[in-house]
Structures are given as C-alpha cells and as structure tokens.
Design a protein around this motif. Structure first.
Motif, PDB file in Angstrom:
ATOM      1  N   ILE A  93      30.500  49.167  48.994  1.00 53.51           N
ATOM      2  CA  ILE A  93      31.702  48.853  48.214  1.00 53.51           C
ATOM      3  C   ILE A  93      32.843  49.709  48.748  1.00 53.51           C
ATOM      4  CG2 ILE A  93      32.755  48.798  45.918  1.00 53.51           C
ATOM      5  CD1 ILE A  93      30.362  46.865  46.335  1.00 53.51           C
ATOM      6  N   VAL A  94      33.929  49.042  49.166  1.00 48.90           N
ATOM      7  CA  VAL A  94      35.080  49.713  49.770  1.00 48.90           C
ATOM      8  C   VAL A  94      36.342  49.362  48.994  1.00 48.90           C
ATOM      9  CG1 VAL A  94      36.550  49.774  51.850  1.00 48.90           C
ATOM     10  CG2 VAL A  94      34.072  49.779  52.074  1.00 48.90           C
ATOM     11  N   GLU A  95      37.233  50.332  48.867  1.00 54.29           N
ATOM     12  CA  GLU A  95      38.539  50.073  48.266  1.00 54.29           C
ATOM     13  C   GLU A  95      39.453  49.438  49.306  1.00 54.29           C
ATOM     14  OE1 GLU A  95      42.228  52.324  46.009  1.00 54.29           O
ATOM     15  OE2 GLU A  95      40.378  53.436  46.390  1.00 54.29           O
ATOM     16  N   SER A  96      40.132  48.370  48.923  1.00 51.32           N
ATOM     17  CA  SER A  96      41.052  47.689  49.840  1.00 51.32           C
ATOM     18  C   SER A  96      42.373  48.442  49.933  1.00 51.32           C
ATOM     19  CB  SER A  96      41.306  46.250  49.385  1.00 51.32           C
ATOM     20  OG  SER A  96      41.964  46.234  48.139  1.00 51.32           O
ATOM     21  N   GLY A  97      42.973  48.395  51.123  1.00 52.23           N
ATOM     22  CA  GLY A  97      44.286  48.991  51.333  1.00 52.23           C
ATOM     23  C   GLY A  97      45.385  47.946  51.372  1.00 52.23           C
ATOM     24  N   ALA A  98      45.004  46.683  51.333  1.00 51.04           N
ATOM     25  CA  ALA A  98      45.939  45.549  51.374  1.00 51.04           C
ATOM     26  C   ALA A  98      45.130  44.287  51.091  1.00 51.04           C
ATOM     27  CB  ALA A  98      46.596  45.445  52.750  1.00 51.04           C
ATOM     28  N   ALA A  99      45.826  43.169  50.966  1.00 56.43           N
ATOM     29  CA  ALA A  99      45.149  41.886  50.781  1.00 56.43           C
ATOM     30  C   ALA A  99      44.519  41.449  52.102  1.00 56.43           C
ATOM     31  CB  ALA A  99      46.151  40.840  50.315  1.00 56.43           C
ATOM     32  N   PHE A 100      43.351  40.800  52.011  1.00 56.41           N
ATOM     33  CA  PHE A 100      42.712  40.193  53.175  1.00 56.41           C
ATOM     34  C   PHE A 100      41.734  39.129  52.691  1.00 56.41           C
ATOM     35  CE2 PHE A 100      40.715  44.387  52.476  1.00 56.41           C
ATOM     36  CZ  PHE A 100      39.456  44.002  52.065  1.00 56.41           C
ATOM     37  N   SER A 101      41.336  38.261  53.612  1.00 57.08           N
ATOM     38  CA  SER A 101      40.434  37.152  53.299  1.00 57.08           C
ATOM     39  C   SER A 101      38.983  37.566  53.469  1.00 57.08           C
ATOM     40  CB  SER A 101      40.701  35.978  54.236  1.00 57.08           C
ATOM     41  OG  SER A 101      42.024  35.552  54.145  1.00 57.08           O
ATOM     42  N   ALA A 102      38.100  36.863  52.790  1.00 53.68           N
ATOM     43  CA  ALA A 102      36.673  37.028  53.050  1.00 53.68           C
ATOM     44  C   ALA A 102      36.431  36.653  54.503  1.00 53.68           C
ATOM     45  CB  ALA A 102      35.860  36.137  52.121  1.00 53.68           C
ATOM     46  N   GLY A 103      35.609  37.407  55.181  1.00 53.46           N
ATOM     47  CA  GLY A 103      35.334  37.158  56.588  1.00 53.46           C
ATOM     48  C   GLY A 103      36.222  37.934  57.538  1.00 53.46           C
ATOM     49  N   ALA A 104      37.237  38.621  57.011  1.00 55.62           N
ATOM     50  CA  ALA A 104      38.138  39.397  57.864  1.00 55.62           C
ATOM     51  C   ALA A 104      37.412  40.603  58.457  1.00 55.62           C
ATOM     52  CB  ALA A 104      39.352  39.868  57.068  1.00 55.62           C
TER      53      ALA A 104
END
Length: 115
Positions: free
Chosen positions: A61-72
């Motif tokens: 489980i990682v905290e996102s730093g921006a929006a991204f799509s599944a598979g990125a």
C-alpha cells in the motif's frame, strides 16, 4: 482504495531518517526522494534508529503523490509517494488501482529496481 496487500517478502530495515508510513524507502534506510532507487515500502512510520517492517516483494500500500491510472508505471516523488513514471527515474512499482489525487492509499505491485 484498498487496505490490503500481499507482501511476498517483508524485511526489517533500520532507518537513517524520518520515514512516513506507506512511503518508499531507500536501501540506506531513508525516505525515498524524487526518482530514487528504492528498497521497498514502509509499513509504519519511524525515525532514525527505529527498525520497521518494509515490504520489498509482492504488493504494498503506497500513498499517491498525484493522480494516475491503474496500470501506470510509478516512480518516487520528492516525498517518497508514488507518481507516474514518464522518462526518467527508477521504475519502482505498477499501480494496481487508480488514484484520483495526491494523498490516496493504493495497492501497487513492487518492481525490483536499480539506480
């Protein structure tokens, strides 16, 4: 957003600096910076000298730093959060879920990487 993961290998890491939970760590025990080669993902927060569990193989489980799509394909931002890899930096994970903004907790597949 998921709250589960399947770590195949979790190791104890002695920290050399302050690390937030669900952030990428370096092989030296610090919170990863922008484009960094990473060791794994911290399960808990800690400060220098603490020994914490770090997921190094499998999913985490990682905290996102921006929006991204599944598979990125992801890399580390300056704060050790996951962001989309574009042209530089270590490729460190594959997003198994989408993030719609920074600060979300998503499951990733960890990718072995080298600087």
């Amino acid at each position: 957003m998921t709250t589960q993961n399947l770590a195949l290998l979790t190791l104890a890491q002695t920290l050399t600096g302050t690390v937030s939970a669900c952030r990428f760590t370096t092989p030296a025990g610090a919170q990863a910076g922008a484009d960094a080669n990473t060791f794994g993902v911290a399960r808990t927060a800690g400060v220098s000298g603490d020994k914490i569990a770090v997921d190094v193989l499998g999913t985490a489980i990682v905290e996102s730093g921006a929006a991204f799509s599944a598979g990125a394909t992801l890399k580390s931002d300056a704060s050790g959060r996951g962001i989309t890899w574009a042209t530089s930096g270590a490729k460190i994970a594959l997003a198994l879920e989408a993030a719609t903004a920074a600060g979300q907790f998503i499951e990733v597949l960890l990718i072995p990487n080298v600087a």
